[in-house]
Motif scaffolding. Sequence first.
Motif, PDB file in Angstrom:
ATOM      1  N   CYS A 126      -5.260  11.097  -9.769  1.00 32.13           N
ATOM      2  CA  CYS A 126      -4.033  11.705 -10.296  1.00 32.13           C
ATOM      3  C   CYS A 126      -2.825  11.357  -9.429  1.00 32.13           C
ATOM      4  CB  CYS A 126      -4.203  13.218 -10.399  1.00 32.13           C
ATOM      5  SG  CYS A 126      -5.381  13.752 -11.651  1.00 32.13           S
ATOM      6  N   PHE A 127      -2.979  11.415  -8.096  1.00 41.06           N
ATOM      7  CA  PHE A 127      -1.855  11.081  -7.215  1.00 41.06           C
ATOM      8  C   PHE A 127      -1.523   9.591  -7.274  1.00 41.06           C
ATOM      9  CE2 PHE A 127      -2.733  15.159  -5.100  1.00 41.06           C
ATOM     10  CZ  PHE A 127      -1.434  15.626  -4.974  1.00 41.06           C
ATOM     11  N   GLU A 128      -2.522   8.750  -7.488  1.00 42.94           N
ATOM     12  CA  GLU A 128      -2.262   7.308  -7.567  1.00 42.94           C
ATOM     13  C   GLU A 128      -1.565   6.937  -8.872  1.00 42.94           C
ATOM     14  OE1 GLU A 128      -4.693   3.055  -7.403  1.00 42.94           O
ATOM     15  OE2 GLU A 128      -5.777   4.958  -7.678  1.00 42.94           O
ATOM     16  N   ARG A 129      -1.954   7.586  -9.973  1.00 44.25           N
ATOM     17  CA  ARG A 129      -1.428   7.201 -11.287  1.00 44.25           C
ATOM     18  C   ARG A 129      -0.348   8.151 -11.786  1.00 44.25           C
ATOM     19  NH1 ARG A 129      -7.429   6.241 -13.989  1.00 44.25           N
ATOM     20  NH2 ARG A 129      -8.203   4.821 -12.372  1.00 44.25           N
ATOM     21  N   ALA A 130       0.013   9.161 -10.981  1.00 45.28           N
ATOM     22  CA  ALA A 130       1.093  10.097 -11.331  1.00 45.28           C
ATOM     23  C   ALA A 130       0.775  10.882 -12.590  1.00 45.28           C
ATOM     24  CB  ALA A 130       2.415   9.363 -11.489  1.00 45.28           C
ATOM     25  N   TYR A 131      -0.460  11.419 -12.674  1.00 53.08           N
ATOM     26  CA  TYR A 131      -0.848  12.283 -13.781  1.00 53.08           C
ATOM     27  C   TYR A 131      -0.660  13.737 -13.349  1.00 53.08           C
ATOM     28  CZ  TYR A 131      -2.977   8.368 -16.272  1.00 53.08           C
ATOM     29  OH  TYR A 131      -3.188   7.193 -16.935  1.00 53.08           O
ATOM     30  N   GLY A 132       0.367  14.392 -13.892  1.00 53.58           N
ATOM     31  CA  GLY A 132       0.615  15.790 -13.575  1.00 53.58           C
ATOM     32  C   GLY A 132       1.293  16.016 -12.252  1.00 53.58           C
ATOM     33  N   CYS A 133       1.651  14.976 -11.527  1.00 55.51           N
ATOM     34  CA  CYS A 133       2.294  15.105 -10.213  1.00 55.51           C
ATOM     35  C   CYS A 133       3.082  13.825  -9.944  1.00 55.51           C
ATOM     36  CB  CYS A 133       1.254  15.334  -9.112  1.00 55.51           C
ATOM     37  SG  CYS A 133       0.038  14.004  -8.990  1.00 55.51           S
ATOM     38  N   GLN A 134       3.854  13.836  -8.863  1.00 52.10           N
ATOM     39  CA  GLN A 134       4.572  12.630  -8.469  1.00 52.10           C
ATOM     40  C   GLN A 134       3.616  11.643  -7.795  1.00 52.10           C
ATOM     41  OE1 GLN A 134       7.878  13.747  -6.012  1.00 52.10           O
ATOM     42  NE2 GLN A 134       9.063  14.582  -7.724  1.00 52.10           N
ATOM     43  N   ARG A 135       3.891  10.371  -7.972  1.00 56.51           N
ATOM     44  CA  ARG A 135       3.033   9.344  -7.376  1.00 56.51           C
ATOM     45  C   ARG A 135       3.183   9.359  -5.870  1.00 56.51           C
ATOM     46  NH1 ARG A 135       2.901   3.171  -7.130  1.00 56.51           N
ATOM     47  NH2 ARG A 135       0.713   2.671  -7.583  1.00 56.51           N
ATOM     48  N   ASN A 136       2.064   9.454  -5.171  1.00 58.15           N
ATOM     49  CA  ASN A 136       2.078   9.526  -3.718  1.00 58.15           C
ATOM     50  C   ASN A 136       0.882   8.735  -3.195  1.00 58.15           C
ATOM     51  OD1 ASN A 136       2.087  10.244  -0.983  1.00 58.15           O
ATOM     52  ND2 ASN A 136       2.866  12.301  -1.411  1.00 58.15           N
ATOM     53  N   LEU A 137       1.127   7.502  -2.805  1.00 59.45           N
ATOM     54  CA  LEU A 137       0.033   6.645  -2.352  1.00 59.45           C
ATOM     55  C   LEU A 137      -0.528   7.095  -1.012  1.00 59.45           C
ATOM     56  CD1 LEU A 137       1.280   3.067  -3.319  1.00 59.45           C
ATOM     57  CD2 LEU A 137      -0.488   4.447  -4.428  1.00 59.45           C
ATOM     58  N   VAL A 138       0.272   7.745  -0.193  1.00 61.00           N
ATOM     59  CA  VAL A 138      -0.218   8.213   1.106  1.00 61.00           C
ATOM     60  C   VAL A 138      -1.280   9.291   0.911  1.00 61.00           C
ATOM     61  CG1 VAL A 138       0.440   9.307   3.275  1.00 61.00           C
ATOM     62  CG2 VAL A 138       1.977   7.641   2.213  1.00 61.00           C
ATOM     63  N   VAL A 139      -0.965  10.282   0.055  1.00 58.00           N
ATOM     64  CA  VAL A 139      -1.941  11.334  -0.233  1.00 58.00           C
ATOM     65  C   VAL A 139      -3.147  10.769  -0.964  1.00 58.00           C
ATOM     66  CG1 VAL A 139      -2.311  13.512  -1.461  1.00 58.00           C
ATOM     67  CG2 VAL A 139      -0.170  13.116  -0.236  1.00 58.00           C
ATOM     68  N   ALA A 188      -9.250   0.474  -1.121  1.00 58.97           N
ATOM     69  CA  ALA A 188      -8.771  -0.907  -1.005  1.00 58.97           C
ATOM     70  C   ALA A 188      -7.513  -1.126  -1.842  1.00 58.97           C
ATOM     71  CB  ALA A 188      -9.881  -1.861  -1.455  1.00 58.97           C
ATOM     72  N   ARG A 189      -7.469  -0.495  -2.991  1.00 59.69           N
ATOM     73  CA  ARG A 189      -6.307  -0.659  -3.847  1.00 59.69           C
ATOM     74  C   ARG A 189      -5.058  -0.041  -3.225  1.00 59.69           C
ATOM     75  NH1 ARG A 189      -8.848   0.811  -7.949  1.00 59.69           N
ATOM     76  NH2 ARG A 189      -8.244   3.007  -7.933  1.00 59.69           N
ATOM     77  N   CYS A 190      -5.212   1.140  -2.636  1.00 60.42           N
ATOM     78  CA  CYS A 190      -4.068   1.784  -1.982  1.00 60.42           C
ATOM     79  C   CYS A 190      -3.610   0.992  -0.753  1.00 60.42           C
ATOM     80  CB  CYS A 190      -4.431   3.210  -1.590  1.00 60.42           C
ATOM     81  SG  CYS A 190      -4.597   4.349  -2.992  1.00 60.42           S
ATOM     82  N   ASP A 191      -4.556   0.438   0.011  1.00 56.40           N
ATOM     83  CA  ASP A 191      -4.190  -0.405   1.156  1.00 56.40           C
ATOM     84  C   ASP A 191      -3.405  -1.631   0.703  1.00 56.40           C
ATOM     85  OD1 ASP A 191      -5.370   1.304   2.963  1.00 56.40           O
ATOM     86  OD2 ASP A 191      -7.317   0.276   2.898  1.00 56.40           O
ATOM     87  N   ILE A 196       1.878  -4.462   0.185  1.00 57.89           N
ATOM     88  CA  ILE A 196       2.899  -5.079  -0.661  1.00 57.89           C
ATOM     89  C   ILE A 196       4.234  -4.362  -0.500  1.00 57.89           C
ATOM     90  CG2 ILE A 196       3.559  -5.500  -3.059  1.00 57.89           C
ATOM     91  CD1 ILE A 196       0.592  -5.904  -3.699  1.00 57.89           C
ATOM     92  N   TYR A 197       4.189  -3.023  -0.426  1.00 57.99           N
ATOM     93  CA  TYR A 197       5.423  -2.256  -0.296  1.00 57.99           C
ATOM     94  C   TYR A 197       6.065  -2.506   1.078  1.00 57.99           C
ATOM     95  CZ  TYR A 197       8.472   1.800   0.075  1.00 57.99           C
ATOM     96  OH  TYR A 197       9.563   2.624   0.267  1.00 57.99           O
ATOM     97  N   GLU A 198       5.243  -2.597   2.162  1.00 57.15           N
ATOM     98  CA  GLU A 198       5.786  -2.846   3.501  1.00 57.15           C
ATOM     99  C   GLU A 198       6.402  -4.234   3.594  1.00 57.15           C
ATOM    100  OE1 GLU A 198       2.640  -2.138   6.178  1.00 57.15           O
ATOM    101  OE2 GLU A 198       2.629   0.063   5.896  1.00 57.15           O
ATOM    102  N   SER A 199       5.721  -5.198   2.975  1.00 57.67           N
ATOM    103  CA  SER A 199       6.265  -6.572   3.016  1.00 57.67           C
ATOM    104  C   SER A 199       7.560  -6.683   2.226  1.00 57.67           C
ATOM    105  CB  SER A 199       5.227  -7.559   2.471  1.00 57.67           C
ATOM    106  OG  SER A 199       4.936  -7.248   1.115  1.00 57.67           O
ATOM    107  N   ALA A 200       7.625  -5.921   1.116  1.00 63.07           N
ATOM    108  CA  ALA A 200       8.849  -5.956   0.320  1.00 63.07           C
ATOM    109  C   ALA A 200      10.002  -5.293   1.070  1.00 63.07           C
ATOM    110  CB  ALA A 200       8.624  -5.264  -1.022  1.00 63.07           C
ATOM    111  N   CYS A 201       9.731  -4.192   1.774  1.00 60.05           N
ATOM    112  CA  CYS A 201      10.772  -3.513   2.557  1.00 60.05           C
ATOM    113  C   CYS A 201      11.207  -4.365   3.751  1.00 60.05           C
ATOM    114  CB  CYS A 201      10.271  -2.159   3.037  1.00 60.05           C
ATOM    115  SG  CYS A 201      10.030  -0.956   1.695  1.00 60.05           S
TER     116      CYS A 201
END
Length: 369
Positions: free
Chosen positions: A306-319, A354-357, A362-367
């Motif tokens: 749910c946290f990865e796909r933002a079902y019922g909550c905001q997307r939070n890859l850390v959590v 592995a998917r979250c890593d 990708i997000y760190e490299s883009a930033c």
Amino acid sequence: MLRSVVVAGACESYEVTQFERLSNAIFGSPSIRRANGGFKVRFLKSRGKRPILRRCGDTVRSKPVNGAMDDGDIVERELINKVYRIDESSDGATELPRIWITEKGVKDDDETSASKRAYIASYPNGDDKMGKRALELAERMLGEGFGRCDLDRFERRHFFQAAEILLLHAVDRGNVEAAVKLGDIYRFDLCKGEYWTSRIERRARHANSIDSPALLKRAWVLYALAARNGSAMAYMSLGDMEFDSNSEAAKMRAFERYMRSYEIMVERAYGYGGADRTKRCGDLSIELDDIDKQRFGLILLRLAKCFERAYGCQRNLVVAKKLYRCSKMKLEEALEAGCWHNKRDHIEACQGCARCDQESLIYESACGA
């Protein structure tokens, strides 16, 4: 009084006799008898040495035990199903029947009886507070049914049919865990459409068919009953049924049910409550060591999705990453303890990590760019 009967395409009228009027008054009209499957009478006599046992719906053939059959002989019924028997001497018209269950034999010195089965228990047999004995016997049947890899799914249905009757007894006595397990039997159709029905329902031809929507409705009612009594697994199962639907609103409601399931397990372990939900998912999940590892790992896996796909909550890859990692740890411990049927869930948790890593890199490299 006249009625019309079609005979070979011609219409013939005749008067109803007094005998027919008397038959209708005593036994009901022919349409009522036809709707209830007619009357079935057994002409088997017994001295009472042992009950006459059968399973509902099985075709049987009778043979005498000692040569020719007379009025006093006990007729032994050979059945395809050798896992359990239903005692017909009990009142199974509307109430739950008495059931006898078997287990696989062991090898003796004189003969090999490993292919045979022996009766080990009957139920109900005395007082059973909260249906604990029925749940114990049902878990034995479920365990053997899931563990018999030498049989196909159709042959293993007998184990689940026995478990269904035992779980019905347990639910009738107020056992919450039995309601969840019985809901799983209906939800996944483990009995392949052959479920227990009362004697009156078996005689009614229009009540013999059970389709998939009816089974899902039964499962939902049982899960809701268990959830009202504080079952964490019932909330998780309700969330699964809503998560599998195509509605986005249902998937959002699934997150609330998963979160409630998580809260119940945390509160029962530590009496913890009143904190931010996201913080509890991210921090306390790693410290819960004395909770059932298998169940807790499954709940964390669903929350991570749910946290990865933002079902019922905001997307939070850390959590989501923390939840996937903790779910992986709990399911690994469950696999080491023998819960081999959760191997697929463990693989899914590993893939989620592995998917979250990968997305974090990708997000760190883009930033950085």
